[in-house]
Design a protein around this motif. Structure first.
Motif, mmCIF file in Angstrom:
data_model
loop_
_atom_site.group_PDB
_atom_site.id
_atom_site.type_symbol
_atom_site.label_atom_id
_atom_site.label_comp_id
_atom_site.label_asym_id
_atom_site.label_seq_id
_atom_site.Cartn_x
_atom_site.Cartn_y
_atom_site.Cartn_z
ATOM 1 N N ASP A 151 0.813 -1.223 -0.158
ATOM 2 C CA ASP A 151 0.072 0.065 -0.066
ATOM 3 C C ASP A 151 0.930 1.177 0.000
ATOM 4 O OD1 ASP A 151 -2.312 -1.466 -0.332
ATOM 5 O OD2 ASP A 151 -2.799 -1.275 2.133
ATOM 6 N N ALA A 152 1.898 1.251 0.850
ATOM 7 C CA ALA A 152 2.755 2.437 0.800
ATOM 8 C C ALA A 152 3.560 2.765 -0.585
ATOM 9 C CB ALA A 152 3.915 2.131 1.718
ATOM 10 N N SER A 153 3.662 1.926 -1.399
ATOM 11 C CA SER A 153 4.344 1.935 -2.576
ATOM 12 C C SER A 153 3.206 2.662 -3.592
ATOM 13 C CB SER A 153 4.817 0.705 -3.256
ATOM 14 O OG SER A 153 3.545 -0.345 -3.642
ATOM 15 N N ASP A 154 2.037 2.739 -3.410
ATOM 16 C CA ASP A 154 1.091 3.438 -4.313
ATOM 17 C C ASP A 154 1.285 4.911 -4.158
ATOM 18 O OD1 ASP A 154 -0.137 1.187 -5.262
ATOM 19 O OD2 ASP A 154 -1.642 1.170 -3.718
ATOM 20 N N ASP A 155 2.007 5.273 -3.021
ATOM 21 C CA ASP A 155 2.267 6.740 -2.988
ATOM 22 C C ASP A 155 3.359 7.142 -4.070
ATOM 23 O OD1 ASP A 155 3.180 9.429 -2.214
ATOM 24 O OD2 ASP A 155 2.193 8.950 -0.213
ATOM 25 N N LYS A 156 2.959 8.282 -4.813
ATOM 26 C CA LYS A 156 3.788 8.891 -5.633
ATOM 27 C C LYS A 156 5.279 9.283 -5.029
ATOM 28 C CE LYS A 156 0.361 10.480 -8.865
ATOM 29 N NZ LYS A 156 -0.020 11.778 -9.660
ATOM 30 N N GLU A 157 5.263 9.394 -3.747
ATOM 31 C CA GLU A 157 6.373 9.926 -3.045
ATOM 32 C C GLU A 157 7.353 8.906 -2.466
ATOM 33 O OE1 GLU A 157 7.322 13.301 -3.467
ATOM 34 O OE2 GLU A 157 5.512 13.487 -4.625
ATOM 35 N N PHE A 158 6.710 7.561 -2.750
ATOM 36 C CA PHE A 158 7.483 6.398 -1.980
ATOM 37 C C PHE A 158 8.749 6.319 -2.630
ATOM 38 C CE2 PHE A 158 8.322 1.874 -1.995
ATOM 39 C CZ PHE A 158 8.367 1.637 -0.356
ATOM 40 N N ASP A 159 9.763 5.927 -1.835
ATOM 41 C CA ASP A 159 11.098 5.620 -2.121
ATOM 42 C C ASP A 159 11.670 4.471 -1.321
ATOM 43 O OD1 ASP A 159 13.629 5.476 -2.849
ATOM 44 O OD2 ASP A 159 13.978 7.573 -2.941
ATOM 45 N N ILE A 160 11.729 3.334 -1.620
ATOM 46 C CA ILE A 160 12.228 2.077 -0.985
ATOM 47 C C ILE A 160 13.590 2.316 -0.432
ATOM 48 C CG2 ILE A 160 13.354 0.964 -2.744
ATOM 49 C CD1 ILE A 160 11.350 -0.399 0.089
ATOM 50 N N SER A 161 14.411 3.458 -1.106
ATOM 51 C CA SER A 161 15.705 3.617 -0.312
ATOM 52 C C SER A 161 15.787 4.418 0.823
ATOM 53 C CB SER A 161 16.602 4.148 -1.543
ATOM 54 O OG SER A 161 16.128 5.696 -1.642
ATOM 55 N N LYS A 162 14.600 4.852 1.080
ATOM 56 C CA LYS A 162 14.458 5.642 2.277
ATOM 57 C C LYS A 162 13.897 4.990 3.431
ATOM 58 C CE LYS A 162 13.474 10.051 -0.181
ATOM 59 N NZ LYS A 162 12.563 11.252 -0.348
ATOM 60 N N VAL A 163 13.446 3.711 3.057
ATOM 61 C CA VAL A 163 13.106 2.666 4.266
ATOM 62 C C VAL A 163 14.186 2.080 4.729
ATOM 63 C CG1 VAL A 163 11.653 0.942 4.910
ATOM 64 C CG2 VAL A 163 10.859 2.164 3.193
ATOM 65 N N LYS A 164 14.616 2.391 6.248
ATOM 66 C CA LYS A 164 15.901 1.922 6.697
ATOM 67 C C LYS A 164 15.694 0.080 7.112
ATOM 68 C CE LYS A 164 16.235 5.949 9.972
ATOM 69 N NZ LYS A 164 16.087 6.187 11.204
ATOM 70 N N LYS A 165 16.859 -0.443 6.894
ATOM 71 C CA LYS A 165 16.971 -1.656 6.628
ATOM 72 C C LYS A 165 16.263 -2.535 7.964
ATOM 73 C CE LYS A 165 19.059 -2.460 2.599
ATOM 74 N NZ LYS A 165 18.196 -3.124 1.629
ATOM 75 N N GLU A 166 16.508 -1.755 9.280
ATOM 76 C CA GLU A 166 15.945 -2.543 10.171
ATOM 77 C C GLU A 166 14.480 -2.290 10.490
ATOM 78 O OE1 GLU A 166 17.721 1.432 11.445
ATOM 79 O OE2 GLU A 166 18.159 0.113 10.196
ATOM 80 N N GLN A 167 13.772 -1.591 9.582
ATOM 81 C CA GLN A 167 12.358 -1.204 9.614
ATOM 82 C C GLN A 167 11.569 -2.463 8.603
ATOM 83 O OE1 GLN A 167 11.855 2.473 8.589
ATOM 84 N NE2 GLN A 167 11.160 3.073 10.748
ATOM 85 N N LEU A 168 12.512 -2.972 8.039
ATOM 86 C CA LEU A 168 12.219 -4.087 6.916
ATOM 87 C C LEU A 168 12.044 -5.547 7.605
ATOM 88 C CD1 LEU A 168 14.315 -3.292 3.862
ATOM 89 C CD2 LEU A 168 11.837 -3.148 4.062
ATOM 90 N N PRO A 169 11.062 -6.459 7.184
ATOM 91 C CA PRO A 169 10.987 -7.591 7.561
ATOM 92 C C PRO A 169 12.089 -8.521 7.278
ATOM 93 C CG PRO A 169 9.569 -7.596 5.413
ATOM 94 C CD PRO A 169 9.896 -6.072 5.808
ATOM 95 N N THR A 170 12.308 -9.430 7.875
ATOM 96 C CA THR A 170 13.613 -10.338 7.815
ATOM 97 C C THR A 170 13.823 -10.857 6.549
ATOM 98 O OG1 THR A 170 13.248 -11.172 10.468
ATOM 99 C CG2 THR A 170 14.778 -12.153 9.011
ATOM 100 N N GLU A 171 12.981 -11.367 5.995
ATOM 101 C CA GLU A 171 13.304 -11.883 4.583
ATOM 102 C C GLU A 171 13.743 -10.941 3.625
ATOM 103 O OE1 GLU A 171 8.874 -11.246 4.919
ATOM 104 O OE2 GLU A 171 10.518 -11.912 6.094
ATOM 105 N N LEU A 172 13.507 -9.476 3.853
ATOM 106 C CA LEU A 172 13.740 -8.529 2.960
ATOM 107 C C LEU A 172 15.243 -7.715 3.143
ATOM 108 C CD1 LEU A 172 10.356 -6.926 1.893
ATOM 109 C CD2 LEU A 172 11.780 -8.728 0.626
ATOM 110 N N LYS A 173 15.755 -7.830 4.694
ATOM 111 C CA LYS A 173 16.569 -6.950 5.122
ATOM 112 C C LYS A 173 18.000 -7.061 4.206
ATOM 113 C CE LYS A 173 15.220 -6.580 9.805
ATOM 114 N NZ LYS A 173 15.238 -6.749 11.121
#
Length: 399
Positions: free
Chosen positions: A309-331
């Motif tokens: 859902d967050a990725s639907d925002d035009k301003e969304f940038d995955i690089s701004k999501v801190k690694k520790e905030q990601l689920p284990t399988e994506l870190k």
């Protein structure tokens, strides 16, 4: 429905609510910032028209039936909002858009509450998170006490952020069964203050219609142009099983697997969805089906904790999501790998949602063919008042 009950279990990750997009007559549209950590639903920016509903529920000993109805019929009300389109103004060819919907909950008349506070408690401030609303409803228990209607109305006016947008639809629904006149604060003063804030007070008397009139419940509503309704709060809601229920829940189980939690409270939010699924099943299997139907709506958004859902925002940038905030399988994944994973889950979600909608259409047709009235007392009381009062704010309802 036995198969359905076995299917849902604790593994289900839950269901929906609609934070509805908006029909703003005056305000300019603003861009919303992507929120990486958990959002505060009370303080988020309102960029458009909002329907604000405060539920003031009597939780004294005699009100178990009322609380049970609120738990079971919440999803019916949500589904009506999710699939009813609203339009603004008198344009013969308007764009169909939806206002945001926020709900607050108060309990009153319970001996477990503080006498210094008038036996009143804010259970939840205005929120668009229906899983949270469901959680708070299920936390309510009854215990005999003093029911001060005027005081709880005034308390909700003082504590909640009602805002000053004249296009917002602001409503109080107060339900109980004792005289509306109890307490030190005169109910007339409270409802007068509500009218000054452009808040409509709707009263729901749990008992005989004429008794509610004589105990001033009707007058409490009349003074703000609200509705007075008398209901049988102990009436059992009638449900009907359909051949499509099991399939809807199975599809919902697949839908749950498309959510990717992130952020400080992402895991907790994800787990709470599962808990509310179980709560719904414990009320009635059909209530869990209605939750699944809600989740199939594109109006159900969890951008504060779900990456899809967050990725639907035009301003969304995955690089701004801190690694520790990601689920284990994506870190340990690269940004491109994470984006590909999100895109895959989004495609799966869209397909599953379409299937649930198709099944629900057949389900509704089956119910109509069998001519069963499955709506409840509390649901009817609220929806009728909301639709009528929404028209005064230039909201037009298709059905």
């Amino acid at each position: 429905m036995m198969t359905l009950k076995k299917t849902i279990g604790l593994g289900l990750i839950a269901i929906s609510f609609s934070t509805m997009q908006a029909c703003n007559l005056n305000a300019k549209e603003k861009k919303t910032e992507t929120i990486i950590a958990q959002a505060n639903t009370e303080s988020h920016k309102h960029t458009a028209n909002t329907v604000k509903i405060a539920l003031l529920l009597d939780t004294s000993n005699s009100m178990d039936g009322l609380i049970d109805q609120a738990k079971s019929q919440l999803w019916d009300i949500v589904n009506k909002f999710a699939y009813v389109k609203a339009k603004c103004g008198n344009d013969p060819n308007p764009d169909y858009i939806r206002p945001n919907l926020e709900i607050a909950i108060y309990q009153y008349g319970n001996d477990n509450l503080s006498s210094n506070e008038g036996y009143i408690q804010q259970v939840l401030g205005f929120s668009g998170d229906l899983d949270e609303i469901s959680e708070k409803l299920f936390s309510l228990t009854t215990n005999g006490g003093e029911e001060y209607c005027g005081t709880v109305i005034q308390t909700s006016l003082n504590q909640l952020n009602w805002g000053k947008n004249p296009d917002n639809l602001k409503m109080i629904f107060i339900a109980g069964n004792e005289p509306f006149t109890q307490g030190r604060l005169n109910y007339k003063d409270a409802v007068t203050n509500a009218k000054e804030k452009d808040v409509i007070v709707n009263t729901i008397f749990c008992g005989n219609y004429e008794q509610g009139v004589s105990t001033q419940w009707k007058n409490g509503a009349n003074l703000t142009g609200g509705d007075y309704i008398a209901i049988d709060h102990n009436k059992q809601v009638t449900y009907i099983n359909t051949p499509y229920d099991d399939d809807i829940v199975k599809m919902n189980s697949k839908l749950n697997k498309t959510y990717i939690s992130y952020g400080a409270l992402g895991k907790a939010k994800y787990e709470n969805q599962a808990i509310q699924d179980v709560n719904a099943m414990e009320v009635e299997a059909e209530v869990a089906v209605k939750r699944a139907v809600s989740k199939s709506s594109k109006l159900y958004k969890n951008s504060t904790w779900d990456l899809v859902d967050a990725s639907d925002d035009k301003e969304f940038d995955i690089s701004k999501v801190k690694k520790e905030q990601l689920p284990t399988e994506l870190k340990d994944k690269t940004n491109k790998e994470i984006e590909a994973h999100i895109a895959q889950k989004k495609t799966e979600r869209i397909s599953i949602q379409k299937e649930i909608k198709a099944l629900n259409k057949k389900r509704q047709e089956y119910i109509l063919e069998n001519k069963k009235e499955i709506s409840g007392e509390l649901e009817n009381a609220m929806l009728n008042a909301i639709k009528k009062q929404a028209e005064k704010k230039n909201y037009k309802w298709d059905k």
